[in-house]
Design a protein around this motif. Structure first.
Motif, PDB file in Angstrom:
ATOM      1  N   GLY A  91       0.761  -1.243   0.000  1.00 60.28           N
ATOM      2  CA  GLY A  91       0.000   0.000   0.000  1.00 60.28           C
ATOM      3  C   GLY A  91       0.787   1.285   0.000  1.00 60.28           C
ATOM      4  N   LEU A 110      -4.571  -4.951   1.833  1.00 64.83           N
ATOM      5  CA  LEU A 110      -3.187  -4.812   2.283  1.00 64.83           C
ATOM      6  C   LEU A 110      -2.613  -6.160   2.723  1.00 64.83           C
ATOM      7  N   GLU A 135      -8.517   1.159   1.964  1.00 64.82           N
ATOM      8  CA  GLU A 135      -7.453   1.466   1.005  1.00 64.82           C
ATOM      9  C   GLU A 135      -8.024   1.703  -0.386  1.00 64.82           C
TER      10      GLU A 135
END
Length: 238
Positions: A91, A110, A135
């Motif tokens: 990430g 992730l 994310e």
């Protein structure tokens, strides 16, 4: 979803993994080994190598590969082969995340994520559903290339309801119009996004656009306390 079944009779999700480091592959092997409805059937350092093996339903894709390919190229290749893509990354490269999101990856997980998050992401992707994580929301919310699309209040309602899983008929009932009118509204919505360079070929695409532009929120379970897609973001995109 594959027609194969696991030992307990459930549909078996065939997973491939593209990563040029062995340790993440070993980690996924350990995570998936006790899961009866998911099987890691192959892993390789390139997308071409994975696609040259057994049929797959989902691929976990690392963003930075030693063969020089880009996330967009790899997601496009997987999509063309009928394989759903979940980015599996540490990430630290937001631009690469955004590139994968624009290419049609269903989501981002992730490498530090809990095992349950990884398993849920694979199952969701195998069903063609967006993988909603913080994310992924951050990648699309921070993308300067997401051209704004102006929708009237009625089109906003149609998009939010339909992208949430309702049928045209049920959306029509909720809004007091016919299913045919809803379908005309959907054509307008798709055209507006196409004109902005953000095509919506599938219902999953419509859902992603609705989240990107704030017409639908990222589910609460995927938000951090600071919030990634917020009411402020929704206001900025209107």
């Amino acid at each position: 979803m594959t027609g194969e079944v696991s030992a307990d009779g459930a549909s078996l999700v065939r997973v491939g993994m593209v990563d040029d480091h062995r340790s993440p592959i070993w980690g996924i092997e350990r995570v998936l080994d006790p899961i009866p409805d998911i099987s890691l059937v192959c892993a390789a350092s390139t997308v071409d190598a994975v696609l040259g093996g057994m049929p797959l339903d989902v691929v976990l894709l690392d963003l930075r590969l030693g063969d020089g390919t880009t996330p967009r190229e790899n997601v496009n290749a997987l999509t063309a082969a009928g394989v759903a893509t979940v980015v599996y990354t540490s990430g630290e490269h937001p631009a690469l995340l955004r590139s994968a999101a624009r290419a049609g990856a269903l989501g981002v997980v992730l490498k530090s994520a809990d095992e349950s998050v990884i398993i849920d992401a694979i199952r969701a992707a195998a069903r063609g559903r967006a993988v909603l994580t913080t994310e992924w929301a951050a990648a699309i919310d921070g993308d300067p290339e997401l051209a704004a699309v102006d929708l009237s209040p009625q089109l906003q309602k149609v998009l939010a309801l339909y992208a949430s899983g309702e049928t045209s008929a049920r959306v029509g009932t909720a809004l007091g119009v016919s299913a045919e009118t809803v379908n005309e509204y959907l054509k307008r919505i798709r055209q507006k996004y196409a004109d902005a360079g953000r095509p919506t070929r599938t219902k999953v695409d419509l859902f992603k656009r609705a989240v990107e532009d704030g017409w639908l929120p990222v589910p609460q379970r995927y938000r951090r306390t600071t919030g990634v897609v917020s009411d402020d973001a929704r206001g900025r995109r209107r």
